[in-house]
Design a protein around this motif. Structure first.
Motif, PDB file in Angstrom:
ATOM      1  N   MET A   1       0.840  -1.191   0.000  1.00 60.99           N
ATOM      2  CA  MET A   1       0.000   0.000   0.000  1.00 60.99           C
ATOM      3  C   MET A   1       0.881   1.249   0.000  1.00 60.99           C
ATOM      4  SD  MET A   1      -3.348  -0.398   2.321  1.00 60.99           S
ATOM      5  CE  MET A   1      -3.252  -1.986   3.076  1.00 60.99           C
ATOM      6  N   ASN A   2       0.298   2.330  -0.433  1.00 60.76           N
ATOM      7  CA  ASN A   2       1.055   3.570  -0.503  1.00 60.76           C
ATOM      8  C   ASN A   2       0.181   4.737  -0.047  1.00 60.76           C
ATOM      9  OD1 ASN A   2      -0.635   4.112  -2.708  1.00 60.76           O
ATOM     10  ND2 ASN A   2       0.752   3.081  -4.087  1.00 60.76           N
ATOM     11  N   PHE A   3       0.671   5.934  -0.314  1.00 60.46           N
ATOM     12  CA  PHE A   3      -0.043   7.128   0.151  1.00 60.46           C
ATOM     13  C   PHE A   3      -1.376   7.343  -0.560  1.00 60.46           C
ATOM     14  CE2 PHE A   3       4.302   8.136   1.495  1.00 60.46           C
ATOM     15  CZ  PHE A   3       4.050   8.366   2.828  1.00 60.46           C
ATOM     16  N   SER A   4      -1.609   6.646  -1.675  1.00 57.92           N
ATOM     17  CA  SER A   4      -2.896   6.799  -2.350  1.00 57.92           C
ATOM     18  C   SER A   4      -4.041   6.309  -1.471  1.00 57.92           C
ATOM     19  CB  SER A   4      -2.902   6.057  -3.684  1.00 57.92           C
ATOM     20  OG  SER A   4      -2.778   4.671  -3.477  1.00 57.92           O
ATOM     21  N   VAL A   5      -3.733   5.475  -0.481  1.00 57.98           N
ATOM     22  CA  VAL A   5      -4.759   4.990   0.449  1.00 57.98           C
ATOM     23  C   VAL A   5      -5.433   6.176   1.125  1.00 57.98           C
ATOM     24  CG1 VAL A   5      -5.132   3.732   2.603  1.00 57.98           C
ATOM     25  CG2 VAL A   5      -3.662   2.763   0.835  1.00 57.98           C
ATOM     26  N   PHE A   6      -4.662   7.157   1.531  1.00 58.58           N
ATOM     27  CA  PHE A   6      -5.222   8.339   2.195  1.00 58.58           C
ATOM     28  C   PHE A   6      -6.145   9.108   1.257  1.00 58.58           C
ATOM     29  CE2 PHE A   6      -1.213   7.575   4.492  1.00 58.58           C
ATOM     30  CZ  PHE A   6      -1.770   7.264   5.718  1.00 58.58           C
ATOM     31  N   LYS A   7      -5.775   9.159  -0.012  1.00 62.19           N
ATOM     32  CA  LYS A   7      -6.612   9.828  -1.009  1.00 62.19           C
ATOM     33  C   LYS A   7      -7.976   9.157  -1.086  1.00 62.19           C
ATOM     34  CE  LYS A   7      -7.092   9.913  -5.879  1.00 62.19           C
ATOM     35  NZ  LYS A   7      -6.661   9.237  -7.039  1.00 62.19           N
TER      36      LYS A   7
END
Length: 66
Positions: A1-7
């Motif tokens: 997982m990466n920071f796109s999860v927050f998006k």
């Protein structure tokens, strides 16, 4: 997982949906694929790896608007 999860969280997606989408990135589809309960415009199709011959047929029991 990466920071796109927050998006996706900010866009209102549930953690379960985010994890499902991340898992779908691992699979490739080809030929005719039946998507049961996919709805009118499923966003998770963008996460799928598809061969050039992939054709998604969506079957959904929900009545269309109108």
């Amino acid at each position: 997982m990466n920071f796109s999860v927050f998006k996706y969280i900010l866009e209102g997606q549930t953690i379960a949906r985010i994890l499902l989408n991340e898992e779908l990135r691992k699979y490739s589809f080809s030929g005719k694929v039946l998507d049961i309960g996919g709805g009118k415009n499923p966003d998770y199709h963008s996460f799928l790896k598809k061969s050039s011959d992939a054709e998604f047929v969506v079957f959904d029991m929900k009545q269309p608007d109108g």
